[in-house]
Design an enzyme around this catalytic site. Structure first.
Site, PDB file in Angstrom:
ATOM      1  N   GLU A  34      52.029 -33.502-106.508  1.00 47.24           N
ATOM      2  CA  GLU A  34      52.161 -34.495-107.573  1.00 47.24           C
ATOM      3  C   GLU A  34      51.638 -33.945-108.897  1.00 47.24           C
ATOM      4  O   GLU A  34      52.213 -34.204-109.956  1.00 47.24           O
ATOM      5  CB  GLU A  34      51.423 -35.790-107.211  1.00 47.24           C
ATOM      6  CG  GLU A  34      52.041 -36.563-106.058  1.00 47.24           C
ATOM      7  CD  GLU A  34      53.483 -36.988-106.314  1.00 47.24           C
ATOM      8  OE1 GLU A  34      53.928 -36.984-107.472  1.00 47.24           O
ATOM      9  OE2 GLU A  34      54.187 -37.304-105.335  1.00 47.24           O
ATOM     10  N   TYR A 117      48.990 -43.225-111.072  1.00 49.24           N
ATOM     11  CA  TYR A 117      50.164 -42.783-110.321  1.00 49.24           C
ATOM     12  C   TYR A 117      49.776 -41.838-109.180  1.00 49.24           C
ATOM     13  O   TYR A 117      50.167 -42.043-108.023  1.00 49.24           O
ATOM     14  CB  TYR A 117      51.175 -42.090-111.253  1.00 49.24           C
ATOM     15  CG  TYR A 117      52.178 -41.324-110.453  1.00 49.24           C
ATOM     16  CD1 TYR A 117      53.139 -42.000-109.698  1.00 49.24           C
ATOM     17  CD2 TYR A 117      52.135 -39.934-110.375  1.00 49.24           C
ATOM     18  CE1 TYR A 117      54.026 -41.313-108.897  1.00 49.24           C
ATOM     19  CE2 TYR A 117      53.018 -39.241-109.575  1.00 49.24           C
ATOM     20  CZ  TYR A 117      53.962 -39.934-108.848  1.00 49.24           C
ATOM     21  OH  TYR A 117      54.823 -39.252-108.040  1.00 49.24           O
ATOM     22  N   ASP A 135      55.553 -43.713-111.543  1.00 51.61           N
ATOM     23  CA  ASP A 135      55.720 -42.624-112.519  1.00 51.61           C
ATOM     24  C   ASP A 135      56.870 -42.994-113.455  1.00 51.61           C
ATOM     25  O   ASP A 135      57.396 -44.115-113.411  1.00 51.61           O
ATOM     26  CB  ASP A 135      55.962 -41.290-111.791  1.00 51.61           C
ATOM     27  CG  ASP A 135      57.307 -41.254-111.070  1.00 51.61           C
ATOM     28  OD1 ASP A 135      57.976 -42.307-110.990  1.00 51.61           O
ATOM     29  OD2 ASP A 135      57.700 -40.167-110.607  1.00 51.61           O
TER      30      ASP A 135
END
Ligand code: SF4
Length: 359
Positions: A34, A117, A135
């Site tokens: 991520e 997020y 996101d």
């Protein structure tokens, strides 16, 4: 809209891309992927992801990694504060949680570099905690699903959409659900174009699609124009007994590209004579100056428009705080930010001429 999960999950099982961090979604893998995927496309991030894990397979290894090596592993991805925060957080995780990320949204959120997020992604995907992970892709899908015409750059609007997302996340399979929404945004509900609504599992209940407004959503306030800076970059090459070397220096500890290596550069567009004088001020004397192509690099708020010169250095003053590096050191050790890529890609040829790499 609350019950989009069955159709979305069914679509995701059939259509999802097979990605290494999805196949083995440990908390560390999800976290690393991520962070890498912020500002970077999946296809570009994948080789970095594999290489990073091969060298630093777990959080304790990341926590103790030498900073230079860490930057080298990140070289080309940009936004180096991301990897510095990864390491800061890894150290805290080793000190406070025995080297394992905590299975707790608030504790994850409190770690350096982990925002709403990323905390949501790790918590839901790796720990099965039913929290949203919103996101940019998910925001766009939500704005279209709800036919929301408010400016999504406003924190209040983002928050309202995140609240809607939280209502949609199912107790079962929250990680799959969040990944499915992201995947939908990346492959079907595409940005800056007409979304592929005919392929979308949610089209029957999508308010933006029904209203014919989906392609115009989400609404975003225009970004502030970036500041343009003219800069001149010097490629100073010196033939030494051990081989050719290029002069690099460290940037300051604060601000843009903090602490990273750079080719010497200065504000403004210098003439060839001024470039020679600037080289002299750095302790490097050169009789000739070769103009190089112009380069351009876009940072978040600034754009560099660069002119470059290559100067074969006759002699230099020792003691100046730059470092003369060989092709081998550049390849193996020093990370040069991609802002300098126009000039960095010339270096192997310039340093290896006559076969003298001089490692
Ligand atoms: Fe996006 Fe179209 Fe699907 Fe709505 S129906 S979520 S606009 S792709």
């Amino acid at each position: 809209m609350e019950n989009i999960a069955p159709a979305l999950l069914d679509w995701f099982y059939k259509n999802r891309r097979i990605l290494p961090f999805r196949e083995d979604p440990t908390p560390y893998h999800v976290w690393l992927s991520e962070v890498m995927l912020q500002q970077t496309r999946v296809s570009a991030a994948l080789p970095y992801y594999e290489r990073f894990l091969a060298v630093l397979p777990d959080i304790p290894a990341l926590a103790v990694c030498d900073e230079e090596k860490l930057h080298k592993l990140w070289e080309g991805l940009g936004y180096y504060s991301r990897v510095r925060n990864l390491q800061k957080a890894a150290k805290i995780v080793c000190e406070q949680y025995g080297g394992q990320l905590p299975a707790d949204y608030a504790a994850l959120r409190a770690l350096p570099g982990i925002g709403d997020y990323t905390a949501g992604a790790i918590a839901s995907i790796s720990f099965g905690i039913p929290v949203p992970a919103v996101d940019g892709n998910v925001l766009r899908v939500l704005a279209r699903l709800l036919d929301c015409h408010d400016d999504i750059t406003r924190p209040a609007v983002k928050k309202a959409l995140a609240t809607k997302a939280a209502e949609m996340v199912p107790e079962d399979f929250p990680g799959m659900f969040n990944q499915a929404l992201m995947e939908l945004g990346q492959t079907v509900c595409l940005p800056n174009t007409v979304p592929h609504c005919l392929e979308c599992p949610l089209c029957g209940g999508c308010a933006g699609c029904a209203a014919g407004t989906a392609a115009d959503l989400p609404v975003r306030a225009p970004k502030k124009a970036r500041r343009v800076e003219q800069r001149t970059v010097l490629v100073l090459i010196c033939q030494m007994a051990a081989g050719r070397r290029v002069l690099l220096r460290r940037r300051g500890e604060k601000g843009l590209l903090a602490g990273l290596w750079e080719l010497p550069n200065t504000q403004g567009w210098l003439s060839a004579d001024e470039a020679q004088a600037y080289a002299r001020s750095l302790g490097a004397a050169a009789q000739t100056v070769f103009p190089l192509e112009e380069g351009r690099h876009v940072f978040t708020h600034i754009e560099w428009h660069m002119k470059g010169f290559m100067l074969p250095v006759d002699h230099f003053s020792p003691g100046w705080d730059g470092t003369w590096m060989s092709a081998g050191q550049l390849a193996e050790e020093a990370a040069l930010p991609s802002a300098f890529r126009t000039y960095a890609r010339l270096l192997p040829g310039l340093l290896e001429e006559n076969g003298e790499t001089g490692d």
